[in-house]
Design an enzyme around this catalytic site. Structure first.
Site, short mmCIF file in Angstrom:
data_model
loop_
_atom_site.label_atom_id
_atom_site.label_comp_id
_atom_site.label_asym_id
_atom_site.label_seq_id
_atom_site.Cartn_x
_atom_site.Cartn_y
_atom_site.Cartn_z
N TYR A 1 12.87 10.58 -11.48
CA TYR A 1 12.98 11.72 -12.40
C TYR A 1 13.84 12.80 -11.76
O TYR A 1 13.57 13.26 -10.65
CB TYR A 1 11.57 12.26 -12.70
CG TYR A 1 11.53 13.36 -13.72
CD1 TYR A 1 12.05 13.19 -15.00
CD2 TYR A 1 10.94 14.58 -13.42
CE1 TYR A 1 11.99 14.21 -15.94
CE2 TYR A 1 10.87 15.60 -14.35
CZ TYR A 1 11.40 15.40 -15.61
OH TYR A 1 11.33 16.42 -16.54
N HIS B 1 0.81 -1.21 0.00
CA HIS B 1 0.00 0.00 0.00
C HIS B 1 0.85 1.27 0.00
O HIS B 1 1.98 1.28 0.43
CB HIS B 1 -0.96 0.03 1.19
CG HIS B 1 -0.33 -0.29 2.50
ND1 HIS B 1 -0.09 -1.57 2.91
CD2 HIS B 1 0.11 0.50 3.49
CE1 HIS B 1 0.48 -1.57 4.10
NE2 HIS B 1 0.63 -0.32 4.47
#
Length: 171
Positions: free
Chosen positions: A128, A104
């Site tokens: 990124y 989760h």
């Protein structure tokens, strides 16, 4: 299709057809009204898809998996057999080995994780850097604690244990 309401109706019909086809092939979809499986998805038998899950095109999911609720599986993901992708998990361009759990509240982008691993709650692959996407590689039987940041590019070997709250910047 002449307007947005007709487009939504057509989308609903297509969603019902796609979901029904997966269910005929042995996939359990708990709530077909809130499960969005795009065209071109392959799902193995005895996999359970929980409500409010979206699975984009080009995804392959193995047998006996548990997906969701509220999971978002984006393009180019390959999920092995007996994998759990749990509540509020987003994965993108990721390969998950057999029997691995991502229970989760995690994000795995541009990641490869081996078999029999566990990814703790709140784990994020920071893939990124503002210009380019980078890859995270995690070996077999890795245990990643809760609230871990994996700063890509980074490689973690087999049998690695990462303590909760860690930020990993080096192999």
């Amino acid at each position: 299709v002449n307007d947005r309401s007709q487009l939504e109706l057509l989308t609903r019909v297509l969603r019902m057809r796609i979901n029904a086809e997966h269910m005929r092939k042995g996939v359990t979809i708990e709530d077909a009204n809130t499960t969005y499986i795009h065209d071109g998805v392959i799902i193995g038998m005895d996999t359970v898809i929980h409500p409010n899950t979206t699975i984009k095109s080009g995804v392959i999911i193995g047998e006996n998996c548990e997906i969701g609720p509220n999971a978002y599986i984006r393009e180019n993901c390959i999920i092995g057999n007996e994998v759990k992708v749990g509540s509020f998990v987003e994965i993108k361009n990721t390969k998950i080995g057999d029997k691995t759990k991502v229970p989760h509240l995690s994000y795995l982008g541009d990641t490869e994780i081996g078999a029999c691993g566990n990814v703790g709650c709140g784990t994020i692959t920071c893939n990124y850097d503002g210009k380019n996407k980078h890859k995270t590689i995690i070996g077999d039987r890795a245990f990643i604690g809760s609230n871990v940041n994996l700063i890509a590019p980074v490689t973690l070997g087999d049998d690695v244990l990462i303590a909760a709250g860690s930020t990993i910047t080096d192999d």
